[in-house]
Design an enzyme around this catalytic site. Structure first.
Site, mmCIF file in Angstrom:
data_model
loop_
_atom_site.group_PDB
_atom_site.id
_atom_site.type_symbol
_atom_site.label_atom_id
_atom_site.label_comp_id
_atom_site.label_asym_id
_atom_site.label_seq_id
_atom_site.Cartn_x
_atom_site.Cartn_y
_atom_site.Cartn_z
ATOM 1 C CG HIS A 276 -53.334 43.078 38.042
ATOM 2 N ND1 HIS A 276 -53.096 43.691 36.824
ATOM 3 C CD2 HIS A 276 -52.388 43.551 38.885
ATOM 4 C CE1 HIS A 276 -52.065 44.497 36.955
ATOM 5 N NE2 HIS A 276 -51.605 44.437 38.190
ATOM 6 C CD GLU A 277 -51.584 42.858 42.697
ATOM 7 O OE1 GLU A 277 -50.369 42.603 42.745
ATOM 8 O OE2 GLU A 277 -52.025 43.956 42.328
ATOM 9 C CG HIS A 280 -47.805 41.628 38.950
ATOM 10 N ND1 HIS A 280 -47.217 42.227 37.861
ATOM 11 C CD2 HIS A 280 -48.708 42.522 39.421
ATOM 12 C CE1 HIS A 280 -47.738 43.426 37.692
ATOM 13 N NE2 HIS A 280 -48.654 43.626 38.609
ATOM 14 C CD GLU A 354 -48.874 46.948 37.053
ATOM 15 O OE1 GLU A 354 -50.069 46.630 37.182
ATOM 16 O OE2 GLU A 354 -47.994 46.572 37.849
ATOM 17 C CG ASP A 358 -54.068 45.213 33.514
ATOM 18 O OD1 ASP A 358 -54.173 44.916 34.717
ATOM 19 O OD2 ASP A 358 -53.980 46.394 33.105
HETATM 20 ZN ZN LIG Z 1 -49.863 45.276 38.947
#
Ligand SMILES: [Zn+2]
Length: 410
Positions: A276-277, A280, A354, A358
């Site tokens: 997930h990070e 980003h 987000e 995801d």
């Molecule tokens: Zn996040």
């Protein structure tokens, strides 16, 4: 425009913002007891759920109390000449306007921080302690405060001096030079924050060898991310709450995982959070956020330059003579409705991002371990499973858990 009119505008803004925030908190609190969505039935058992209800209610009541205190404090200061008194102290110390501004802001910022210590102390050592989150020792608490003040004095002092120096030298064009400086400073901080500032407060180490590192290695190689850029931080020094974040870009990019996260989650769940990070980063959210904050700073500085020479902005906060530093306070309050709106927009984008991060984790790794990790993290921080939509719209930088899980399961 006269200063009485501006004074009433300032009062109106402060009171309106307080009412809006209070109504939002109230609406949100009314949903504390709503039935939990079916997909989230397994987050808490009965005992944990009751604990989370108590935690929400405690924080809500504490929030009401602190926001009333802050409003009363600033109204008291405005109505009874508090700013004039501080301004006089600053004038008596020096004739130099940069030193006057430093003294003025120094007294106001450190003073208000000292007045807030009982509240942060209570939050940490009474509320967080009672619910089992607190790991901060009293020594760490006060040493952190001193370090924060040192940083405020060094960075805040340097930036403020420079802005006033630009103003003396370039007049209302100061905003362009200030903007250029703010842009460079923002970039620099984003790149080097983890290297220069974080070590003042925490220890950071590369991942330990073992099966977790192997799993992460496999995933990182698959998406083309350098393992050297993954660090573990000792968040457990202050709290049991877990976290992970991405910072920097180019050579300075890094993912930071809290040791509490590694302790709470299974290895596959940790890889999912890491994915997930990295999402980003791959989706360019870091660059977007940086660029947007620089643009917003430019807009604010430009508007500031239009008003900075209006003596009414200074005089409205009750000082005896106009000055750059008093105008900054007046402008800061007058501008706050605009920053509320830009804050809403930033939160809107943040929630979109987000979902994108995801989705990235879902597509490059797997959805299920992210679902279970989000549930565990929510459980371990006693988070609110039934927030009010209006509250989410205003304050949430992340979508509510139920929406993220529905998106991951879709
Ligand atoms: Zn996040």
């Amino acid at each position: 425009m006269d200063n009485t009119f501006v004074f009433y505008c300032i009062l109106f803004i402060l009171i309106a913002e307080f009412i809006l925030a209070t109504v939002m908190n109230f609406l949100n609190a009314k949903r504390f007891k709503d039935p939990i969505p079916e997909d989230l039935n397994d987050v808490y058992n009965t005992e944990e759920y009751e604990k989370s209800q108590a935690y929400k209610l405690t924080n809500y009541k504490f929030g009401v109390f602190t926001s009333i205190f802050s409003l009363v404090l600033i109204l008291f200061f405005l109505l009874f000449g508090g700013f004039a008194w501080v301004d006089n102290v600053a004038q008596n110390i020096s004739d130099n306007i940069i030193i006057q501004a430093l003294v003025f802001f120094g007294i106001i910022m450190i003073g208000s921080d000292i007045l807030n210590i009982p509240f942060t102390y209570y939050q940490t050592f009474v509320i967080e302690e009672k619910f089992g989150f607190n790991k901060t020792t009293k020594a760490t608490f006060f040493i952190d405060k001193l370090k924060q003040w040192a940083m405020t004095i060094i960075f805040g002092g340097a930036i403020l001096s420079l802005i006033i120096w630009f103003f003396q030298w370039a007049g209302t064009n100061f905003w362009l030079y200030t903007w250029a400086f703010v842009a460079i400073f923002t970039l620099f901080m984003n790149l080097f924050y983890s290297k220069l500032i974080v070590p003042l407060f925490n220890k950071q180490e590369p991942l330990e060898a073992g099966s977790l590192k192997e799993k992460i290695e496999n995933y990182a190689a698959q998406v083309g991310f350098d393992l050297q850029n993954i660090f573990v931080i000792n968040g457990s020094k202050r709290s049991t709450k877990a976290n992970a974040y991405f910072s920097g870009f180019g050579k300075e990019k890094r993912v930071t995982l809290y040791d509490t996260l590694i302790k709470d989650l299974e290895e596959e769940e940790i890889v999912a959070v890491l994915a997930h990070e990295i999402g980003h980063y791959k989706k360019k959210h870091i660059v977007f956020n940086l660029a947007t904050s620089i643009v917003l700073a430019g807009v604010m500085l430009f508007i500031l330059s239009l008003f900075i020479n209006n003596p009414e902005i200074s005089l409205a906060i009750g000082v005896d003579r106009p000055s750059f530093h008093a105008a900054l306070i007046g402008f800061g309050i007058l501008y706050s409705p605009i920053s509320e709106v830009t804050g809403l927009l930033m939160n809107h984008f943040s929630r979109k991002f987000e979902y994108q991060a995801d989705d990235y984790a879902k597509n490059t790794y797997a959805a299920l371990p992210l679902v279970t990790s989000l549930k565990k993290l929510s459980k371990n921080s006693l988070s609110n499973l039934t927030p009010h939509p209006a509250y989410v719209f205003m304050h949430y930088s992340h979508p509510p858990l139920i929406d993220r899980i529905r998106n991951l399961k879709a």
